[in-house]
Scaffold this active site. Sequence first.
Site, short mmCIF file in Angstrom:
data_model
loop_
_atom_site.label_atom_id
_atom_site.label_comp_id
_atom_site.label_asym_id
_atom_site.label_seq_id
_atom_site.Cartn_x
_atom_site.Cartn_y
_atom_site.Cartn_z
N ASN A 173 0.85 -1.20 0.00
CA ASN A 173 0.00 0.00 0.00
C ASN A 173 0.88 1.24 0.00
O ASN A 173 1.96 1.26 0.59
CB ASN A 173 -0.91 0.04 1.23
N TYR A 177 0.22 10.14 4.27
CA TYR A 177 -0.12 10.44 5.66
C TYR A 177 0.96 11.38 6.20
O TYR A 177 2.14 11.02 6.20
CB TYR A 177 -0.15 9.16 6.50
N ARG A 178 0.54 12.56 6.63
CA ARG A 178 1.52 13.57 7.08
C ARG A 178 2.39 13.06 8.22
O ARG A 178 1.97 12.19 8.98
CB ARG A 178 0.77 14.81 7.52
N TRP A 191 -1.64 7.99 10.06
CA TRP A 191 -2.65 7.31 9.26
C TRP A 191 -3.91 7.22 10.09
O TRP A 191 -3.88 6.74 11.23
CB TRP A 191 -2.18 5.94 8.77
N GLU A 237 -1.33 1.06 -5.39
CA GLU A 237 -1.14 2.41 -5.95
C GLU A 237 -0.02 2.46 -6.98
O GLU A 237 -0.03 3.31 -7.87
CB GLU A 237 -0.84 3.41 -4.82
N ASP A 286 -5.16 22.10 9.26
CA ASP A 286 -5.52 21.04 8.31
C ASP A 286 -6.34 21.53 7.12
O ASP A 286 -6.70 22.71 7.04
CB ASP A 286 -6.24 19.91 9.06
C1 LIG Z 1 -1.88 16.60 1.19
C2 LIG Z 1 -2.60 15.43 1.79
C3 LIG Z 1 -2.39 15.07 3.10
C4 LIG Z 1 -3.06 13.98 3.67
N1 LIG Z 1 -2.82 13.65 4.98
C5 LIG Z 1 -3.41 12.55 5.52
C6 LIG Z 1 -3.10 12.15 6.84
O1 LIG Z 1 -2.30 12.76 7.53
N2 LIG Z 1 -3.72 11.03 7.33
C7 LIG Z 1 -4.60 10.30 6.59
O2 LIG Z 1 -5.12 9.30 7.07
N3 LIG Z 1 -4.94 10.68 5.32
C8 LIG Z 1 -4.34 11.78 4.78
N4 LIG Z 1 -4.64 12.16 3.49
C9 LIG Z 1 -5.64 11.38 2.72
C10 LIG Z 1 -5.09 10.06 2.24
O3 LIG Z 1 -3.89 10.24 1.54
C11 LIG Z 1 -6.11 9.35 1.36
O4 LIG Z 1 -7.24 9.06 2.15
C12 LIG Z 1 -5.59 8.08 0.71
O5 LIG Z 1 -6.60 7.52 -0.09
C13 LIG Z 1 -5.13 7.08 1.73
O6 LIG Z 1 -4.63 5.94 1.07
P1 LIG Z 1 -5.06 4.47 1.54
O7 LIG Z 1 -6.50 4.32 1.10
O8 LIG Z 1 -4.13 3.59 0.79
O9 LIG Z 1 -4.91 4.41 3.01
C14 LIG Z 1 -3.98 13.24 2.90
C15 LIG Z 1 -4.20 13.61 1.57
C16 LIG Z 1 -3.52 14.68 1.00
C17 LIG Z 1 -3.78 15.04 -0.43
MN LIG Z 2 -4.47 2.09 -0.69
#
Ligand SMILES: Cc1cc2nc3c(=O)[nH]c(=O)nc-3n(C[C@H](O)[C@H](O)[C@H](O)COP(=O)(O)O)c2cc1C
Ligand SMILES: [Mn+2]
Length: 484
Positions: A173, A177-178, A191, A237, A286
């Site tokens: 995956n 996640y910041r 996450w 991804e 945020d």
């Molecule tokens: C700039 C940016 C920052 C993000 N920060 C977070 C974060 O800190 N934590 C989180 O859970 N999702 C964050 N997201 C959203 C996730 O990247 C998004 O939900 C993504 O689909 C997660 O991937 P996954 O489905 O493989 O977990 C962020 C998205 C962007 C564009």
């Molecule tokens: Mn994913």
Amino acid sequence: MPYKSLREFIGKLEAEGELKRVEARISPRLEITEYTDRVCKAAGPALLFTNVEGSDFPVLMNAFGSMRRMALALGVDARPGGRDVEEIAREIAALLTKQPPTTLTDKVKTLVELFHLSSYAPRTVKTGPCKEVIDHEPDLGTLPVLTCWPQDGGPFITLPMVFTKHPETGQRNVGMYRMHVYDARTTGMHWHVHKVGAAHYRAYEARGERMPLAVALGGDPAMTYAATAPLPEALDEVFFAGFLRKKGVDLVKCETCDLDVPADADFVLEGYVEPSERRREGPFGDHTGYYSLADDYPVFHLQCLTRRADPIYPATVVGRPPMEDCFMAKTTERLFLPMLNVALPELVDINLPLEGVFHNLALVSIRKQYPFHARKVMHALWGLGQMMFTKAIVVVDEEVNVQDPSEVVWRSLSNIDPRRDITFTEGPTDVLDHAAQHPTLSSKIGIDATKKWPAEGFSREWPDPIEMTPDVKRRIDELLGEGK
Ligand SMILES: Cc1cc2nc3c(=O)[nH]c(=O)nc-3n(C[C@H](O)[C@H](O)[C@H](O)COP(=O)(O)O)c2cc1C
Ligand SMILES: [Mn+2]
């Protein structure tokens, strides 16, 4: 041809008049934010800060900050007839109709297979530019990590691609996640509980094992966008990025763990997350326009940093919309409509307005085929992946243009009898929803703003919306065209 590096993408942005170089000395503490925010609010260009206090590396901001730059990032303009990201949406729709799936399980399986079997699979290569410098004594203090807003708990890495693997299935995956930087070698790992990175971590925790983790920064922007895309868990991804860039992603092995990362990345942070360890993360200004509150999250330990010899540090600042991430989200809205259509063929269009910060509002139009069809669509959306977070859903008939919120407000308010047409339900909410009574549960509102049918118990006559006859329109077109 896909981009070979972030630098090459920057060159493209510059050639297209989409980049401004900022040579003045600037601080990564608040100053880059304020500069970038003003440029975002004025719909301005990408920014390359070349003289950042405390670091040797340039900082790239706002590279995804318009639909045109999203199209450039995903290489759409290089495709026949491609102008905007709708071109990719059409490609996805075509891919999905090639093998029409029947059952819903089949549908998800087919979606995954279509991307995984496409000719854009990743390739493992021996080495790559991300290994030009290898540092086993890394210090995050050398990176120009931004402290974005005044009440932030510290500096945050804001555009990280977090690579993990499920300990049992080996499924990869990549999520964005910041990362809250605590010191030279530790950061938070933010996450949310609903995300796939968190699911992988729970599997490691259940085994009582340390979880290897790698973070890539930079490289081809298609991979960075893919890390933000709400793909089904089984869809990797890296394959999706390969599909977007029309060439498989080249991967290299990490130095210190069994994970593969993009060979073209600017920086790679290798390390691990311990089971059971938690540390205070945040607060952080945020994308809701509010601070997300501090909470306890797992901790990333950095072991090794590899990078290009001349890397560029990519970052973004989120805050009150419109901001750069809005355009990544809008791209997702466009690319995922054909995927939503697999489960919901009656869905005509969807608009997630920027002010709704993605998860607060969905305006959807449908081809209504049976009584109370709008309610089925709401519940289906609340049951589909990250759409579950949507706080408010407004459903209108197919002739309403959901891309025009003014039309939606007019039509919806005209068409509803509130007590009859509003549905309340509840379900998991986005972790960033500060208004929810409970941190992970909120109520949801669904508004059925479609025309009401006798079969729905509506016995009065329903009027047509006002529209002039075509012949009179033509006549007046002529008169006005002749300047009379
Ligand atoms: C700039 C940016 C920052 C993000 N920060 C977070 C974060 O800190 N934590 C989180 O859970 N999702 C964050 N997201 C959203 C996730 O990247 C998004 O939900 C993504 O689909 C997660 O991937 P996954 O489905 O493989 O977990 C962020 C998205 C962007 C564009
Ligand atoms: Mn994913």
